[in-house]
Design a protein around this motif. Structure first.
Motif, mmCIF file in Angstrom:
data_model
loop_
_atom_site.group_PDB
_atom_site.id
_atom_site.type_symbol
_atom_site.label_atom_id
_atom_site.label_comp_id
_atom_site.label_asym_id
_atom_site.label_seq_id
_atom_site.Cartn_x
_atom_site.Cartn_y
_atom_site.Cartn_z
ATOM 1 N N GLU A 256 36.519 -2.348 127.265
ATOM 2 C CA GLU A 256 37.813 -1.881 126.778
ATOM 3 C C GLU A 256 37.795 -1.868 125.245
ATOM 4 O O GLU A 256 37.246 -0.959 124.651
ATOM 5 N N ASN A 257 38.375 -2.883 124.612
ATOM 6 C CA ASN A 257 38.304 -3.002 123.144
ATOM 7 C C ASN A 257 37.701 -4.364 122.828
ATOM 8 O O ASN A 257 38.374 -5.265 122.323
ATOM 9 N N SER A 258 36.429 -4.504 123.106
ATOM 10 C CA SER A 258 35.776 -5.815 123.129
ATOM 11 C C SER A 258 35.171 -6.188 121.776
ATOM 12 O O SER A 258 33.990 -6.505 121.660
ATOM 13 N N LEU A 259 36.005 -6.155 120.754
ATOM 14 C CA LEU A 259 35.581 -6.560 119.414
ATOM 15 C C LEU A 259 35.342 -8.070 119.383
ATOM 16 O O LEU A 259 36.202 -8.850 119.777
ATOM 17 N N LYS A 260 34.167 -8.475 118.892
ATOM 18 C CA LYS A 260 33.807 -9.889 118.791
ATOM 19 C C LYS A 260 33.078 -10.118 117.480
ATOM 20 O O LYS A 260 32.382 -9.234 116.987
ATOM 21 N N ILE A 261 33.204 -11.332 116.949
ATOM 22 C CA ILE A 261 32.441 -11.694 115.757
ATOM 23 C C ILE A 261 31.957 -13.134 115.879
ATOM 24 O O ILE A 261 32.666 -14.014 116.375
ATOM 25 N N GLN A 274 38.564 -10.381 120.070
ATOM 26 C CA GLN A 274 39.847 -9.695 119.944
ATOM 27 C C GLN A 274 40.636 -9.686 121.251
ATOM 28 O O GLN A 274 41.866 -9.708 121.231
ATOM 29 N N MET A 275 39.940 -9.689 122.390
ATOM 30 C CA MET A 275 40.639 -9.644 123.664
ATOM 31 C C MET A 275 41.122 -11.019 124.117
ATOM 32 O O MET A 275 41.790 -11.147 125.145
ATOM 33 N N GLU A 276 40.787 -12.063 123.357
ATOM 34 C CA GLU A 276 41.386 -13.381 123.536
ATOM 35 C C GLU A 276 41.731 -13.905 122.146
ATOM 36 O O GLU A 276 41.149 -14.867 121.648
ATOM 37 N N PRO A 277 42.727 -13.271 121.492
ATOM 38 C CA PRO A 277 42.906 -13.453 120.050
ATOM 39 C C PRO A 277 43.431 -14.812 119.624
ATOM 40 O O PRO A 277 43.319 -15.170 118.457
ATOM 41 N N ASN A 278 44.015 -15.585 120.552
ATOM 42 C CA ASN A 278 44.564 -16.890 120.178
ATOM 43 C C ASN A 278 43.503 -17.983 120.089
ATOM 44 O O ASN A 278 43.820 -19.109 119.725
ATOM 45 N N THR A 279 42.256 -17.656 120.418
ATOM 46 C CA THR A 279 41.207 -18.661 120.472
ATOM 47 C C THR A 279 40.160 -18.419 119.397
ATOM 48 O O THR A 279 39.567 -17.340 119.324
ATOM 49 N N LEU A 280 39.945 -19.430 118.570
ATOM 50 C CA LEU A 280 38.849 -19.447 117.606
ATOM 51 C C LEU A 280 37.968 -20.634 117.954
ATOM 52 O O LEU A 280 38.459 -21.763 118.083
#
Length: 377
Positions: A256-261, A274-280
């Motif tokens: 989908e929009n699976s942006l990760k860093i 990005q698809m689980e934005p509340n978690t760092l």
């Protein structure tokens, strides 16, 4: 706010309007919402605008708004058109005293981007660019952790943005978003790399504070009949000696929009999706912990962008709204002859120039037999 583009059938226009309205800092007062005067009028009616504030062209809007009293006319324009129509209204607005916020990539090509940067500098006005992923609280927290030295010297950065929506020849199916994004006359010289690769590049530089100095790229067009790249893989070298990998794809079937860093330093690493934005995630050889957005439990930069109590998800619209709110704060500061609060940051014209330079460098590298290509800026 006056809007250029973003008619009733435009996905991103609705996103911008909702984000701008989130904090009651911005009011939509006029616009030209389509190249068709009839469609523009229909959109203006749907947005409850008076008929005389709905225009047939951006030229007419800027000229007519400039003639209105200062307390009535628009203060800035929001540009939400396809890429080839970013530069003309931005240039005219700035030259006529209006601030500008624009969708990315900033212009159709690097030449326009450099010219626009000069216009912004000369005008002294506020320019914002909607690299919206920088608006997430946990992205702000990641950036602060890097800046405060919690990761030590950065050694490696891995950033990826896979999508699957262009796995087939969608531009042949009367799909508006696919048609213009794969047309070089409207999208520019790059397809996937211009559309989402620039998001990955911007996020990597934003969080780490580093700049890409060299790269080695391999672009591919997998779908027969497509005019622009739909997949790309890039090795990166940063200005501090760190190494990196960036891949962007719109043919990664099922994504989908699976942006990760992933950012790795000598003392620890960070991971954000990005698809689980509340978690760092912070991790080291001795420790792994989850960081979640809680007001007053994070850095000042992250706290300034947390909107809801702990346990409630902060998402795409909230991050977009943070960009618009911060831009509005900067415009207000400009009006009052003040300096904007750096806590409320947003991407600007230099980010836009680097985005277009990234596109040009990736294309040059992909077409070259040389292993490394210096970043064109």
């Amino acid at each position: 706010m006056g809007m250029v583009g973003g008619g009733l059938d435009a996905f991103i226009g609705a996103v911008h309007r909702r984000a701008a309205a989130f904090d009651n800092e911005i009011e939509l007062v006029c616009g030209v919402f389509s190249q068709s005067p009839e469609k523009s009028k229909a959109a203006g009616h749907a947005f409850y605008l008076p008929e005389d504030r709905v225009y047939a062209s951006f030229e007419e809007m800027i000229q007519r708004e400039k003639e209105l009293p200062e307390d009535v006319r628009m203060d800035f324009i929001s540009i939400v058109t396809p890429n080839h129509m970013h530069f003309p209204p931005a240039k005219m607005a700035l030259e006529n005293g209006f601030h500008v916020i624009c969708d990315k990539p900033m212009t159709l090509n690097l030449e326009e981007a450099r010219e626009l940067a000069e216009i912004v500098k000369k005008s002294g006005l506020v320019f914002g660019l909607t690299h919206n992923y920088t608006g997430y609280p946990m992205v702000k927290e990641a950036r602060d952790m890097v800046r405060s030295g919690k990761l030590g010297a950065i050694r490696k950065v891995v950033v990826e943005y896979p999508q699957g929506w262009l796995s087939k020849f969608e531009e042949g199916n009367d799909y508006k978003q696919a048609i213009w994004r794969t047309d070089p006359t409207k999208s520019g010289a790059a397809g996937c790399m211009g559309d989402i690769g620039t998001h990955a590049e911007n996020l990597a530089e934003y969080i780490t504070g580093l700049k890409i100095s060299e790269l080695c790229a391999d672009l591919t067009t997998f779908v027969p009949g497509r005019q622009l790249d739909d997949d790309g893989n890039v090795l990166l070298r940063f200005d501090n000696g760190a190494k990196g990998v960036l891949h962007a794809s719109q043919i990664s079937n099922g994504e989908e929009n699976s942006l990760k860093i992933f950012v790795y330093g000598e003392l620890g690493g960070l991971e954000w999706h990005q698809m689980e934005p509340n978690t760092l995630k912070f991790k080291s050889q001795e420790d792994q912990r989850i960081i979640r957005p809680k007001v007053n439990a994070l850095s000042a930069a992250a706290n300034a962008h947390v909107r809801v109590p702990a346990g409630h998800p902060e998402g795409f619209f909230e991050a977009f709204a943070n960009i618009y709110r911060n831009f509005a704060f900067a415009v207000k500061a400009h009006m009052n002859g003040q300096q904007p609060d750096p806590l409320y940051d947003f991407p600007g014209v230099e980010d836009g120039v680097r985005g277009l330079a990234f596109i040009d460098t990736v294309i040059t590298s992909s077409q070259s037999d040389e292993k490394w290509t210096k970043f064109i800026h």
